[in-house]
Design an enzyme around this catalytic site. Structure first.
Site, PDB file in Angstrom:
ATOM      1  N   ARG A  98       0.880  -1.184   0.000  1.00 31.23           N
ATOM      2  CA  ARG A  98       0.000   0.000   0.000  1.00 31.23           C
ATOM      3  C   ARG A  98       0.907   1.220   0.000  1.00 31.23           C
ATOM      4  NH1 ARG A  98      -5.468   1.559   3.190  1.00 31.23           N
ATOM      5  NH2 ARG A  98      -6.182   0.202   1.518  1.00 31.23           N
ATOM      6  N   HIS A 125      -6.943   1.041  -7.008  1.00 32.79           N
ATOM      7  CA  HIS A 125      -7.226   0.199  -5.833  1.00 32.79           C
ATOM      8  C   HIS A 125      -7.855  -1.108  -6.334  1.00 32.79           C
ATOM      9  CE1 HIS A 125      -7.781  -1.011  -1.833  1.00 32.79           C
ATOM     10  NE2 HIS A 125      -8.639  -0.126  -1.390  1.00 32.79           N
ATOM     11  N   GLN A 128      -9.920  -3.672  -4.032  1.00 33.62           N
ATOM     12  CA  GLN A 128     -11.254  -3.211  -3.660  1.00 33.62           C
ATOM     13  C   GLN A 128     -12.244  -3.422  -4.803  1.00 33.62           C
ATOM     14  OE1 GLN A 128     -12.245  -1.770  -0.556  1.00 33.62           O
ATOM     15  NE2 GLN A 128     -14.221  -2.261  -1.463  1.00 33.62           N
ATOM     16  N   ASP A 217     -17.153   7.533  -2.805  1.00 29.52           N
ATOM     17  CA  ASP A 217     -15.927   7.337  -2.022  1.00 29.52           C
ATOM     18  C   ASP A 217     -15.655   8.653  -1.302  1.00 29.52           C
ATOM     19  OD1 ASP A 217     -13.525   6.360  -1.002  1.00 29.52           O
ATOM     20  OD2 ASP A 217     -12.397   6.629  -2.856  1.00 29.52           O
ATOM     21  N   CYS A 257     -16.412   1.859  -0.580  1.00 26.54           N
ATOM     22  CA  CYS A 257     -15.289   0.997  -0.185  1.00 26.54           C
ATOM     23  C   CYS A 257     -14.964   1.117   1.296  1.00 26.54           C
ATOM     24  CB  CYS A 257     -14.065   1.319  -1.028  1.00 26.54           C
ATOM     25  SG  CYS A 257     -13.407   2.986  -0.783  1.00 26.54           S
ATOM     26  N   ARG A 285     -13.713  -8.291   0.526  1.00 22.83           N
ATOM     27  CA  ARG A 285     -12.282  -8.026   0.334  1.00 22.83           C
ATOM     28  C   ARG A 285     -11.487  -9.302   0.607  1.00 22.83           C
ATOM     29  NH1 ARG A 285      -9.919  -2.981   0.581  1.00 22.83           N
ATOM     30  NH2 ARG A 285      -8.021  -4.199   0.240  1.00 22.83           N
TER      31      ARG A 285
HETATM   32  N1  NVA Z   1      -9.881   6.843  -2.121  1.00 22.01           N
HETATM   33  C1  NVA Z   1      -9.643   6.439  -0.747  1.00 22.01           C
HETATM   34  C2  NVA Z   1      -9.875   4.972  -0.587  1.00 22.01           C
HETATM   35  C3  NVA Z   1      -9.674   4.467   0.804  1.00 22.01           C
HETATM   36  C4  NVA Z   1      -9.811   2.976   0.908  1.00 22.01           C
HETATM   37  C5  NVA Z   1      -8.217   6.799  -0.346  1.00 22.01           C
HETATM   38  O1  NVA Z   1      -7.305   6.625  -1.176  1.00 22.01           O
HETATM   39  O2  NVA Z   1      -8.008   7.245   0.775  1.00 22.01           O
HETATM   40  N1   CP Z   2     -11.368   0.033   1.648  1.00 25.07           N
HETATM   41  C1   CP Z   2     -10.110  -0.019   2.158  1.00 25.07           C
HETATM   42  O1   CP Z   2      -9.115  -0.241   1.437  1.00 25.07           O
HETATM   43  O2   CP Z   2     -10.062   0.174   3.492  1.00 25.07           O
HETATM   44  P1   CP Z   2      -8.763   0.316   4.417  1.00 25.07           P
HETATM   45  O3   CP Z   2      -8.136   1.654   4.091  1.00 25.07           O
HETATM   46  O4   CP Z   2      -9.292   0.252   5.813  1.00 25.07           O
HETATM   47  O5   CP Z   2      -7.814  -0.799   4.104  1.00 25.07           O
END
Ligand code: NVA
Ligand code: CP
Length: 299
Positions: A98, A125, A128, A217, A257, A285
């Protein structure tokens, strides 16, 4: 050649098979394909779902997952991504990363000799979206021909991966966002090349018309915190409310998500209402990632 999951495009041709496998796994039909194997999980950003679903999913597959916060490993003190990839490849069997930057995920995958999974970056992502498409298939029984309408920040990782994912399974997609937050051209062009009808529009009373799936989102993704106040102003009016849901098909589902910020991108009434499937998405997930791992480690 080793497989990676860096973008939804990496599962082109295999996407529905992986989703169907995930649905089977959820019914208890899976083998311990990670027995004796280890996954390294590198996190540069916070996570609840990604961390826990990978950790528990890998355990169900008979393997072991290592949580590595960037600040606790030498990567956080300037060791190169290349060396990190080469070293981890000597110890573990698969890496989940990540990251803030998509280029860094690609760099890690380039130098790793084992599969790399993108656990979210600034551009995509994919894990997801695999879980989201699995959830749509569970609730609707099919994917091709369905219409998804996405509200809010159309220029983020979720919007981009959804464009590719929906295109790969024959769905239609409309992005409802302020003009300056329409998706990056690369993703719209790719989705259209894959044959998808892509509509881009700003908010209107009939924005959700004909939607089978309504999705949103956060307006402030991880990494966008410095722009928070500006974003809350710009996206005002793009909240998914009960009014918006009434305009969609009567059997439309609502997806997010998570994490969600109630009163901003969605009201709590919608997110916790009868059309919402957000907690199925969260559960899925894990099953989707188990199917992804099996595919990545397969022949
Ligand atoms: N678009 C959001 C998704 C979180 C799972 C982010 O990148 O923070
Ligand atoms: N949806 C998602 O990726 O959540 P987290 O940031 O909690 O991993």
């Amino acid at each position: 050649m080793k497989r990676d999951l860096l973008s939804m495009l990496d599962v082109a041709g295999n996407l529905e098979n992986i989703i169907d496998d995930a649905i089977k796994m959820k019914k208890g039909d899976y083998e311990k394909c990670m027995a004796g194997k280890t996954m390294a999980m590198i996190f540069e950003k916070s996570s609840t779902r990604t961390r826990v679903s990978f950790e528990v999913g890998v355990e169900k597959l008979g393997g072991h997952a290592l949580f590595l916060s960037k600040n606790d490993i030498q990567l956080g003190r300037g060791e190169s991504i290349e060396d990190t990839a080469k070293v981890l490849s000597r110890y573990v069997d698969i890496i989940m990363y990540r990251a803030f930057s998509h280029e860094n995920v690609r760099e890690l995958a380039l130098h790793a000799t084992i599969p790399v999974i993108n656990g979210l970056d600034d551009r995509e992502h994919p894990c997801q979206v695999m879980a989201d498409l699995m959830t749509v298939k569970e609730h609707k029984g099919k994917l091709a021909g369905l219409k998804m309408v996405y509200f809010g920040d159309g220029n983020n990782n979720m919007a981009h991966s959804l464009l590719l994912g929906c295109a790969l399974v024959g769905m239609k997609m409309k992005i409802v966002a302020p003009g300056a937050f329409w998706p990056d051209d690369y993703y719209v062009t790719k989705a259209r090349e894959l044959g998808m009808e892509v509509e881009l529009s700003e908010m209107s009373d009939d924005a959700a018309e004909n939607a089978d799936v309504v999705v949103t989102d956060t307006w402030v993704s991880m990494g966008d915190e410095a722009e928070k106040q500006k974003r809350l102003e710009i996206f005002r009016g793009y909240t998914v409310t009960e009014e918006v849901m009434k305009n969609a098909k009567s059997d439309a589902i609502f997806m997010h998500c998570l994490p969600a910020y109630y009163g901003y991108e969605v009201t709590e009434e919608v997110a916790h209402g009868p059309q919402s499937v957000i907690f199925d998405e969260a559960e899925n997930r894990m099953w989707a990632q188990m199917a992804i791992i099996k595919w990545l480690m397969g022949e």
